[in-house]
Structures are given as structure tokens and as C-alpha cells.
Design an enzyme around this catalytic site. Structure first.
Site, PDB file in Angstrom:
ATOM      1  N   ASP A   1     -10.979  -6.724  21.890  1.00 12.85           N
ATOM      2  CA  ASP A   1      -9.914  -6.659  22.896  1.00 12.85           C
ATOM      3  C   ASP A   1     -10.420  -6.102  24.218  1.00 12.85           C
ATOM      4  OD1 ASP A   1      -7.149  -6.755  23.864  1.00 12.85           O
ATOM      5  OD2 ASP A   1      -7.265  -4.565  23.765  1.00 12.85           O
TER       6      ASP A   1
ATOM      7  N   CYS B   1       0.840  -1.205   0.000  1.00 14.25           N
ATOM      8  CA  CYS B   1       0.000   0.000   0.000  1.00 14.25           C
ATOM      9  C   CYS B   1       0.871   1.250   0.000  1.00 14.25           C
ATOM     10  CB  CYS B   1      -0.890   0.032   1.243  1.00 14.25           C
ATOM     11  SG  CYS B   1      -2.352  -0.967   1.104  1.00 14.25           S
ATOM     12  N   HIS B   2       0.397   2.274  -0.694  1.00 14.34           N
ATOM     13  CA  HIS B   2       1.087   3.555  -0.701  1.00 14.34           C
ATOM     14  C   HIS B   2       0.728   4.338   0.564  1.00 14.34           C
ATOM     15  CE1 HIS B   2       1.015   2.502  -4.977  1.00 14.34           C
ATOM     16  NE2 HIS B   2       2.100   3.248  -5.070  1.00 14.34           N
TER      17      HIS B   2
ATOM     18  N   GLU C   1      -7.539   1.535   3.310  1.00 17.88           N
ATOM     19  CA  GLU C   1      -7.599   2.314   4.547  1.00 17.88           C
ATOM     20  C   GLU C   1      -8.956   2.156   5.222  1.00 17.88           C
ATOM     21  OE1 GLU C   1      -4.141   3.590   2.353  1.00 17.88           O
ATOM     22  OE2 GLU C   1      -6.182   3.209   1.718  1.00 17.88           O
TER      23      GLU C   1
END
Length: 163
Positions: free
Chosen positions: A130, A78-79, A116
Site C-alpha cells: 500500500d 477465530c477465538h 494471528e
């Protein structure tokens, strides 16, 4: 190159980062979603704010935003992107004891923000897991998908059930 070819492989079949240098910058947007199912009492604790670790939904929202900004550090090809907007929406559903996550990401640039948005959804939901795993290890994260993307040469795309 046809739409059916994988872009992250060069002519020799080796993985590489796609060159986006010649692409024209455009406004890019992607929306992704997913959900986490849990026991009814787990959702109750989230809504009451009784979790020992703090504000579950608030912390999960921040984690999603941070994840969107760090996607290039997590996904090798990924960029790194200068994001202009990341919005994480969390909706609780008492009837199904679940939390739905919807993330919208925007940039003005040479490549899209689908990864993203998808990364932000995953990390948002994992953060909820979590924070609540001490009381509910059987939570189920599911239905993560891209809903729509816009911008760039390929234009607008939207998820439909028939795909």
C-alpha cells in the site's frame, strides 16, 4: 476425532466456533513468514526513507502487530485471544529487491496463535504494498506460511520442505 477431520464443522456439517472451554491453558507460540518482491528502486526508496507516506517498514511493523490483535475480527471462527507477545521482524534483501517478514506470536491460553501469526505477516506485507504502490504496482507477495507452532495437545510442529 481424528487428525484428518475439520474441526470447524459440527455433526450436521454446519460451521461453528470450536469449544475450547475444557482445554487446559498452555504456553502457545507460532511463527510465520512471507516476502514481498519489488523493483530495485522501490527498495532503495524504502531504505533511504524517501517514501512520501513515511517510514514504510516502521508503519508496516505496527500494522502487523495490530493485525495479530484483530485476527478474530477478520477470520469469522477465530477465538479472540489475549496475546502476550507479537514480534514483527523485517529484513531487506538488496540482491533480490525484497523484504522478508517473520512474525512470532505468543499467548498463554486454550487455543493456538497460528492464525494471528499468519494474519500479521499478510497485513505487514500488504502495508508495504500500500505504501509503495504509487511507484511500483507490480510487487509480488509470496511464500506465506506457518514455520512452527508449539503448545497445546498437539505439541510442537515445524515446517519442513518435504511436506
Amino acid at each position: 476425532m481424528s487428525d484428518q477431520q475439520l474441526t470447524h464443522f459440527n455433526a450436521q456439517g454446519q460451521a461453528h466456533m470450536v469449544d475450547v472451554g475444557a482445554k487446559q491453558p498452555t504456553q502457545r507460540r507460532a511463527i510465520a513468514e512471507g516476502s514481498i518482491e519489488m523493483q530495485a528502486n522501490t527498495l532503495e526508496k524504502i531504505l533511504e526513507g524517501n517514501n512520501k507516506k513515511g517510514d514504510v517498514l516502521g508503519i508496516a511493523r505496527i500494522a502487523g502487530i495490530m493485525a495479530a490483535k484483530k485476527t478474530a475480527d477478520l477470520i469469522p471462527l477465530c477465538h479472540p485471544l489475549a496475546l502476550t507477545k507479537v514480534e514483527v521482524e523485517l529484513t531487506t534483501h538488496i540482491e533480490t529487491a525484497s523484504v522478508h517478514c517473520r512474525v512470532s506470536v505468543e499467548t498463554y491460553g486454550q487455543t493456538g496463535v497460528e492464525m494471528e501469526a499468519l494474519t500479521a505477516v499478510q497485513i505487514t506485507l500488504l502495508t508495504i504494498y500500500d505504501m509503495c504502490k504509487a511507484i511500483d504496482k507490480g510487487m509480488i507477495i509470496s511464500n506465506i506460511r506457518l514455520l512452527q507452532k508449539s503448545g497445546g495437545k498437539s505439541g510442537h510442529w515445524e515446517y519442513t520442505q518435504a511436506q
